[in-house]
Design an enzyme around this catalytic site. Sequence first.
Site, PDB file in Angstrom:
ATOM      1  CB  THR A  78      -0.913   0.017   1.234  1.00 54.24           C
ATOM      2  OG1 THR A  78      -0.100  -0.112   2.428  1.00 54.24           O
ATOM      3  CG2 THR A  78      -1.918  -1.124   1.189  1.00 54.24           C
ATOM      4  N   GLY A  95       2.340   4.608  -0.961  1.00 59.36           N
ATOM      5  CA  GLY A  95       1.888   5.672  -1.849  1.00 59.36           C
ATOM      6  C   GLY A  95       0.404   5.957  -1.807  1.00 59.36           C
ATOM      7  CB  THR A  96      -2.368   4.625   0.282  1.00 60.51           C
ATOM      8  OG1 THR A  96      -1.946   3.270   0.129  1.00 60.51           O
ATOM      9  CG2 THR A  96      -3.881   4.684   0.265  1.00 60.51           C
TER      10      THR A  96
END
Length: 263
Positions: free
Chosen positions: A204, A206-207
């Site tokens: 995950t 860079g969410t």
Amino acid sequence: MIPRVLTVAGSDSGGGAGIQADLKTMLALGVHGMSVITAVTAQNSLGVQGAWELPVEAVRAQYRSVVDDIGVQAVKTGMLASAELVEAVAELIGGTDAPAVIDPVGVSKHGDSLLASSALESVRTKLLPVATVATPNLDEVAQLTGVHVESEEQLRQAAAAVLEYGPRWVLIKGGHLPGDAVDLLTDGSAEHWLRAPRHDNRHTHGTGCTLASAIASGLAKGLAVPEAVTVAKEYVTGAIEAGFALGGGIGPVDHGWRFRAGA
């Protein structure tokens, strides 16, 4: 003309977050992405090994170069590192006639600090007041306001605390809570609860950058804030589901998941 979005953020050498994630998101959502780099990081799937912020004059020059010639329909911020950079960027955004999505980045996915503690007051008093939408996660809410959210019911309290600093809208990201991924978007009167299934995927990275850039892309297209956030939530949920392993640690979300889904 293709809508133009400017990201003001740090570079992630691993390509999963920061400037790289922002530009990939903008491409995927059909806008022209431009960048002001505030810092360079040595970063991979295992963490941040080093970070070097750029001088204020370099950041200001990049911003003016793009805005004065090309123009922008939306601005998005990410890693700003220091009080000096926060205040300079806030001043630049305040003088730009375009909506601004402020992602008050404090730490990386791996827990590495990306904002000096001395810069927190500048974020509160200079940056948040120029935000069209602020997008803090629960750790950033605690860092900025002292409000610790442990349940969905406390998202309202967190939103109220952030709104006191002046953003027009705040999106409290509840992804760190158990259960479905629930976010609260509010301007202090209207409330929009956004829910999505939680995908069992550890990749995950860079969410937050991706979500903020997707919101900015929607605003640049002329969408109202609630619609822009809803569309962005749908995009980032798909990107999380398609996140993939990269290196030996936490891999990135897949910014091109729609291209691959249609292949």
